[in-house]
Design a protein around this motif. Structure first.
Motif, PDB file in Angstrom:
ATOM      1  N   ASN A  66       0.845  -1.194   0.000  1.00 48.52           N
ATOM      2  CA  ASN A  66       0.000   0.000   0.000  1.00 48.52           C
ATOM      3  C   ASN A  66       0.876   1.238   0.000  1.00 48.52           C
ATOM      4  O   ASN A  66       2.008   1.227   0.479  1.00 48.52           O
ATOM      5  N   TRP A  67       0.351   2.292  -0.586  1.00 48.32           N
ATOM      6  CA  TRP A  67       1.085   3.551  -0.675  1.00 48.32           C
ATOM      7  C   TRP A  67       0.103   4.705  -0.790  1.00 48.32           C
ATOM      8  O   TRP A  67      -1.077   4.521  -1.106  1.00 48.32           O
ATOM      9  N   VAL A 201       0.930  -5.645  11.373  1.00 41.61           N
ATOM     10  CA  VAL A 201       0.965  -4.198  11.188  1.00 41.61           C
ATOM     11  C   VAL A 201       1.211  -3.527  12.531  1.00 41.61           C
ATOM     12  O   VAL A 201       1.056  -4.141  13.588  1.00 41.61           O
ATOM     13  N   GLU A 202       1.594  -2.263  12.468  1.00 46.75           N
ATOM     14  CA  GLU A 202       1.901  -1.519  13.683  1.00 46.75           C
ATOM     15  C   GLU A 202       0.784  -0.519  13.976  1.00 46.75           C
ATOM     16  O   GLU A 202       0.180   0.056  13.067  1.00 46.75           O
ATOM     17  N   GLY A 203       0.527  -0.295  15.262  1.00 44.33           N
ATOM     18  CA  GLY A 203      -0.397   0.739  15.693  1.00 44.33           C
ATOM     19  C   GLY A 203      -1.800   0.540  15.151  1.00 44.33           C
ATOM     20  O   GLY A 203      -2.352  -0.563  15.167  1.00 44.33           O
ATOM     21  N   GLU A 205      -2.782   0.911  12.048  1.00 49.00           N
ATOM     22  CA  GLU A 205      -2.808   0.634  10.615  1.00 49.00           C
ATOM     23  C   GLU A 205      -3.855  -0.447  10.300  1.00 49.00           C
ATOM     24  O   GLU A 205      -4.009  -1.407  11.067  1.00 49.00           O
ATOM     25  N   PRO A 206      -4.595  -0.302   9.206  1.00 45.39           N
ATOM     26  CA  PRO A 206      -5.545  -1.353   8.831  1.00 45.39           C
ATOM     27  C   PRO A 206      -4.843  -2.695   8.649  1.00 45.39           C
ATOM     28  O   PRO A 206      -3.729  -2.760   8.121  1.00 45.39           O
ATOM     29  N   ARG A 207      -5.482  -3.740   9.095  1.00 45.52           N
ATOM     30  CA  ARG A 207      -4.921  -5.083   8.958  1.00 45.52           C
ATOM     31  C   ARG A 207      -5.288  -5.659   7.588  1.00 45.52           C
ATOM     32  O   ARG A 207      -6.416  -5.487   7.115  1.00 45.52           O
ATOM     33  N   VAL A 208      -4.342  -6.341   6.971  1.00 45.37           N
ATOM     34  CA  VAL A 208      -4.550  -6.917   5.648  1.00 45.37           C
ATOM     35  C   VAL A 208      -4.594  -8.434   5.785  1.00 45.37           C
ATOM     36  O   VAL A 208      -3.689  -9.049   6.355  1.00 45.37           O
ATOM     37  N   GLN A 209      -5.662  -9.026   5.277  1.00 43.66           N
ATOM     38  CA  GLN A 209      -5.839 -10.475   5.312  1.00 43.66           C
ATOM     39  C   GLN A 209      -5.907 -11.019   3.888  1.00 43.66           C
ATOM     40  O   GLN A 209      -6.527 -10.413   3.015  1.00 43.66           O
ATOM     41  N   VAL A 210      -5.282 -12.161   3.682  1.00 44.79           N
ATOM     42  CA  VAL A 210      -5.374 -12.882   2.410  1.00 44.79           C
ATOM     43  C   VAL A 210      -6.005 -14.225   2.717  1.00 44.79           C
ATOM     44  O   VAL A 210      -5.526 -14.956   3.594  1.00 44.79           O
ATOM     45  N   MET A 211      -7.107 -14.542   2.018  1.00 46.65           N
ATOM     46  CA  MET A 211      -7.785 -15.779   2.377  1.00 46.65           C
ATOM     47  C   MET A 211      -8.295 -16.528   1.154  1.00 46.65           C
ATOM     48  O   MET A 211      -8.603 -15.935   0.119  1.00 46.65           O
ATOM     49  N   ALA A 212      -8.349 -17.845   1.281  1.00 41.74           N
ATOM     50  CA  ALA A 212      -8.930 -18.730   0.276  1.00 41.74           C
ATOM     51  C   ALA A 212     -10.095 -19.445   0.941  1.00 41.74           C
ATOM     52  O   ALA A 212      -9.972 -19.948   2.067  1.00 41.74           O
ATOM     53  N   MET A 213     -11.240 -19.492   0.248  1.00 40.98           N
ATOM     54  CA  MET A 213     -12.461 -19.988   0.879  1.00 40.98           C
ATOM     55  C   MET A 213     -13.272 -20.844  -0.090  1.00 40.98           C
ATOM     56  O   MET A 213     -13.391 -20.522  -1.273  1.00 40.98           O
ATOM     57  N   ASP A 214     -13.834 -21.935   0.425  1.00 37.42           N
ATOM     58  CA  ASP A 214     -14.798 -22.743  -0.317  1.00 37.42           C
ATOM     59  C   ASP A 214     -16.179 -22.463   0.268  1.00 37.42           C
ATOM     60  O   ASP A 214     -16.397 -22.625   1.480  1.00 37.42           O
ATOM     61  N   THR A 215     -17.120 -22.051  -0.595  1.00 34.53           N
ATOM     62  CA  THR A 215     -18.477 -21.768  -0.132  1.00 34.53           C
ATOM     63  C   THR A 215     -19.482 -22.557  -0.951  1.00 34.53           C
ATOM     64  O   THR A 215     -19.285 -22.816  -2.129  1.00 34.53           O
ATOM     65  N   ARG A 216     -20.598 -22.911  -0.295  1.00 37.43           N
ATOM     66  CA  ARG A 216     -21.700 -23.610  -0.948  1.00 37.43           C
ATOM     67  C   ARG A 216     -22.793 -22.611  -1.282  1.00 37.43           C
ATOM     68  O   ARG A 216     -23.147 -21.762  -0.465  1.00 37.43           O
ATOM     69  N   THR A 217     -23.347 -22.719  -2.478  1.00 38.60           N
ATOM     70  CA  THR A 217     -24.486 -21.892  -2.858  1.00 38.60           C
ATOM     71  C   THR A 217     -25.776 -22.653  -2.603  1.00 38.60           C
ATOM     72  O   THR A 217     -25.760 -23.836  -2.244  1.00 38.60           O
ATOM     73  N   ALA A 218     -26.901 -21.968  -2.816  1.00 44.87           N
ATOM     74  CA  ALA A 218     -28.206 -22.575  -2.516  1.00 44.87           C
ATOM     75  C   ALA A 218     -28.478 -23.816  -3.354  1.00 44.87           C
ATOM     76  O   ALA A 218     -29.208 -24.713  -2.929  1.00 44.87           O
ATOM     77  N   ASP A 219     -27.880 -23.891  -4.557  1.00 49.93           N
ATOM     78  CA  ASP A 219     -28.118 -25.061  -5.409  1.00 49.93           C
ATOM     79  C   ASP A 219     -27.177 -26.222  -5.095  1.00 49.93           C
ATOM     80  O   ASP A 219     -27.172 -27.244  -5.782  1.00 49.93           O
ATOM     81  N   GLY A 220     -26.342 -26.044  -4.063  1.00 47.01           N
ATOM     82  CA  GLY A 220     -25.456 -27.118  -3.630  1.00 47.01           C
ATOM     83  C   GLY A 220     -24.073 -27.108  -4.242  1.00 47.01           C
ATOM     84  O   GLY A 220     -23.199 -27.881  -3.828  1.00 47.01           O
ATOM     85  N   ARG A 229      -8.493  -8.815   2.040  1.00 47.68           N
ATOM     86  CA  ARG A 229      -9.364  -7.959   2.848  1.00 47.68           C
ATOM     87  C   ARG A 229      -8.510  -6.910   3.562  1.00 47.68           C
ATOM     88  O   ARG A 229      -7.436  -7.206   4.081  1.00 47.68           O
ATOM     89  N   VAL A 230      -9.019  -5.681   3.578  1.00 49.08           N
ATOM     90  CA  VAL A 230      -8.397  -4.600   4.342  1.00 49.08           C
ATOM     91  C   VAL A 230      -9.371  -4.258   5.459  1.00 49.08           C
ATOM     92  O   VAL A 230     -10.512  -3.846   5.200  1.00 49.08           O
ATOM     93  N   CYS A 231      -8.922  -4.428   6.707  1.00 49.82           N
ATOM     94  CA  CYS A 231      -9.810  -4.329   7.869  1.00 49.82           C
ATOM     95  C   CYS A 231      -9.601  -3.003   8.585  1.00 49.82           C
ATOM     96  O   CYS A 231      -8.568  -2.786   9.231  1.00 49.82           O
ATOM     97  N   PHE A 232     -10.604  -2.123   8.460  1.00 49.53           N
ATOM     98  CA  PHE A 232     -10.559  -0.816   9.095  1.00 49.53           C
ATOM     99  C   PHE A 232     -11.373  -0.896  10.389  1.00 49.53           C
ATOM    100  O   PHE A 232     -12.539  -0.483  10.437  1.00 49.53           O
ATOM    101  N   GLY A 233     -10.757  -1.472  11.445  1.00 53.43           N
ATOM    102  CA  GLY A 233     -11.475  -1.555  12.700  1.00 53.43           C
ATOM    103  C   GLY A 233     -11.763  -0.171  13.247  1.00 53.43           C
ATOM    104  O   GLY A 233     -10.977   0.752  13.020  1.00 53.43           O
TER     105      GLY A 233
END
Length: 322
Positions: A66-67, A201-203, A205-220, A229-233
């Motif tokens: 980020n910059w 991260v320090e202080g 600063e927004p936390r940066v997450q990298v994730m891989a996910m398997d999700t099921r939809t309504a049709d199975g 993800r950039v997390c602005f708590g």
């Protein structure tokens, strides 16, 4: 830290679209995360006539950087210049210019120029920056070309929507539920697998997450996605899917928590660009872009609403146990 040598690069592409259309894509930086593959999130910091300061999160060489940059916009000259105010190592300094040149009513030439210096003139840093600039520039130019040449069709392929739930639960607990995505396979019925890595991260600063996910939809069916993800708590998480299902070419979104009466409103927002070439292959013969819009919105809305309701139950249950 000393740097002495400045490196210059130029990348260019011909676009079969009016120069004003091409310039508009370059100028509208807020839409870059869904427009350009490397860009994850753009946070506006300051805006004045003809200029803006922004903070950008993007992937470079497989790493999220980020910059902070300042951009000068010249709609008459069809140019946008940029200069990083705060760079991320190994970059010591970076700037450049987008230049659009009309070659007829519906043909344009787009150039992307960079100048940069590496921290301590380190040769390995120079190689890393050069490779990242080459890769990202070629990706961004190709994206501008594709979007500009879509013309009016882009308006049919791109759409946004949101879902909201209201809760009397603690906003901090809601945020923690959304932030702790590593626990989603235990907490959410539609998430079967989730691998998450988070940058240190320090202080504040927004936390940066990298994730891989398997999700099921309504049709199975099960979809595998990868996201940054950039997390602005404590009240906002934004994300960009870097690997999307076949029906999409881009998907960005956010989770936001805002005060509402005696509780809070929790909203999931999605912005999607559909992949028109995959509609019949995925949904079947005679299916249209309109069918794909309905299918994608229903699938995403079902899963995000499920997450919102579980987050609400978690927060309100904690209050009841209180």
């Amino acid at each position: 830290m000393t740097t002495t040598e400045t490196y210059l690069t130029t990348h260019a592409i011909t676009v079969l679209a009016p120069a004003a259309t091409v310039y508009g894509i370059i100028a509208d930086v807020a839409d870059w995360p869904q427009r350009f593959a490397p860009n994850v999130h753009v946070e506006p910091l300051e805006q004045t006539p003809g200029a803006e300061r922004i903070r950008i999160w993007a992937t470079a060489g497989g790493v999220v950087k980020n910059w902070t940059s300042r951009r000068e916009l010249d709609p008459d000259g069809l140019r946008v210049t940029f200069r990083q105010e705060v760079s991320a190592p190994p970059v010591a300094a970076m700037g450049g210019e987008w230049i659009v040149t009309a070659h007829g009513e519906n043909v344009s030439r787009l150039e992307l120029r960079h100048d940069f210096r590496a921290v301590d003139d380190d040769p390995s840093g120079v190689r890393w920056i050069t490779a990242a600039v080459d890769r990202n520039s070629e990706s961004e130019l190709a994206a501008v070309k594709k979007l500009a040449e879509l013309g009016a069709e882009l308006g049919q392929l791109e759409f946004s929507f949101e879902d909201t739930v209201f809760t009397s639960g603690d906003a901090a607990l809601i945020y923690d539920y959304l932030y702790r995505a590593d626990l989603w396979p235990e907490r959410l019925p539609h998430v079967s697998r989730l691998d998450l890595k988070e940058d240190v991260v320090e202080g504040d600063e927004p936390r940066v997450q990298v994730m891989a996910m398997d999700t099921r939809t309504a049709d199975g069916s099960v979809h595998t996605t990868e996201s940054v993800r950039v997390c602005f708590g404590p009240d906002r998480i934004v994300y960009k899917q870097t690997t999307v299902p076949a029906l999409m070419t881009a998907h960005t979104g956010s989770w936001t928590i805002t005060p509402a009466g005696d509780g809070v409103a929790v909203t999931s927002r999605h912005t999607v660009i559909l992949n028109s070439a995959a509609v019949e292959r995925v949904l079947g013969p005679d299916k249209s872009v309109a069918d794909a819009r309905t299918y994608v919105q229903r699938a995403l809305s079902t899963n995000s609403t499920t997450t919102l309701r579980h987050a609400r139950a978690f927060a309100e249950g904690a209050a009841a146990r209180g």
